[in-house]
Design an enzyme around this catalytic site. Structure first.
Site, PDB file in Angstrom:
ATOM      1  N   TYR A  52      37.526  42.061  44.835  1.00  0.00           N
ATOM      2  CA  TYR A  52      38.361  42.961  44.041  1.00  0.00           C
ATOM      3  C   TYR A  52      37.613  44.240  43.692  1.00  0.00           C
ATOM      4  CZ  TYR A  52      41.527  44.517  40.334  1.00  0.00           C
ATOM      5  OH  TYR A  52      42.390  45.255  39.555  1.00  0.00           O
ATOM      6  N   SER A  62      40.780  50.686  38.941  1.00  0.00           N
ATOM      7  CA  SER A  62      40.381  49.718  37.934  1.00  0.00           C
ATOM      8  C   SER A  62      39.070  50.195  37.324  1.00  0.00           C
ATOM      9  CB  SER A  62      40.192  48.344  38.579  1.00  0.00           C
ATOM     10  OG  SER A  62      39.516  47.454  37.725  1.00  0.00           O
TER      11      SER A  62
END
Length: 250
Positions: free
Chosen positions: A155, A142
């Protein structure tokens, strides 16, 4: 050089979002695929995509539990005739919440799926790939592999770990002909980001941050993934490829 027809792949989290787009794209390119997902939707994936391409095998499994993960991998490998050329670790979880309000249970779930399952699946796949002297492992990172994010401590921690894991496994397995790389999607129009899309204040902030002046789509990830799965990337390993409309370049 870019041809992947006839290859065999295991893709996790393929019932929706980025994973589904990857399954569809690889199916259309002639890759035989075993798709692992916890969702009941996985059982309808071949019907949703169509039968005009390669074979798709559905494996319903819970990657948060190691024994279920190992059994799911075993079933996937059996479906593929005992060999795997490509592993795409696409399954993932996110929960946006201030760190003060974040439960340790949620932290463990996110780290368990986003990191621990990726390590174990990569290890299991690499054992098989080593036997044939070749293989491609793609991890879904990400932009938060690099950035800190906001209200996303678990996350961003997990995706930072994915970047380091990708480098470490690449260092160990490149000598066996196994390339390990990561893709870093940016702000994508997927269900995972529905809360951001619907948050008027945050949406304005995100829009202003993207040089490409648009959010990404699952289809934007397909090209880099096919490149990393093909022989065109045989000397590319241990890297993170951003697919983010220029966010990391700002």
């Amino acid at each position: 050089m870019f041809d992947v027809k006839g290859k065999k792949a295991i893709i996790t989290g393929g019932a929706q979002g980025l994973g589904f787009s990857l399954v569809k794209a690889f199916h259309n390119e002639g890759v035989e695929i075993a798709v692992i997902d916890i969702s009941h939707e996985i059982l309808n994936i071949a019907e949703k995509i169509g039968n005009d391409g390669s074979t798709i095998h559905a494996v319903k499994g819970d990657l948060l539990h190691i024994e279920s993960l190992r059994e799911s991998f075993k079933k996937a490998l059996e479906h593929l005739g005992g060999t795997v050329d490509i592993l795409i670790n696409s399954a993932g979880l996110i929960e946006r919440k201030p760190a003060f309000e974040f439960s340790l249970e949620s932290w463990n779930r996110i780290l368990g799926l986003n990191v621990t399952s990726v390590f174990e699946l990569s290890r299991l796949a690499a054992i098989e790939m080593k036997k044939q002297g070749s293989g491609k492992i793609m991890n879904m990172g990400s932009i938060l592999s690099v950035l800190g994010g906001f209200h996303a401590a678990a996350y961003s921690t997990s995706k930072g770990a994915i970047l380091q894991m990708t480098k470490s496994l690449s260092n160990e397995w490149a000598c066996y002909g196994i390339q390990v790389n990561a893709i870093a999607p940016g702000y994508m129009l997927t269900t995972m980001n529905n809360d951001l899309v619907n948050d008027v204040e945050r949406r304005v902030q995100v829009d202003a941050r993207i040089p490409a002046k648009r959010w990404g789509t699952p289809e934007d990830v397909v090209g880099p993934a096919l490149f990393l799965a093909s022989s065109a990337s045989d000397y590319v390993t241990g890297t993170l490829i951003p697919v983010d409309g220029g966010v990391l370049g700002r």
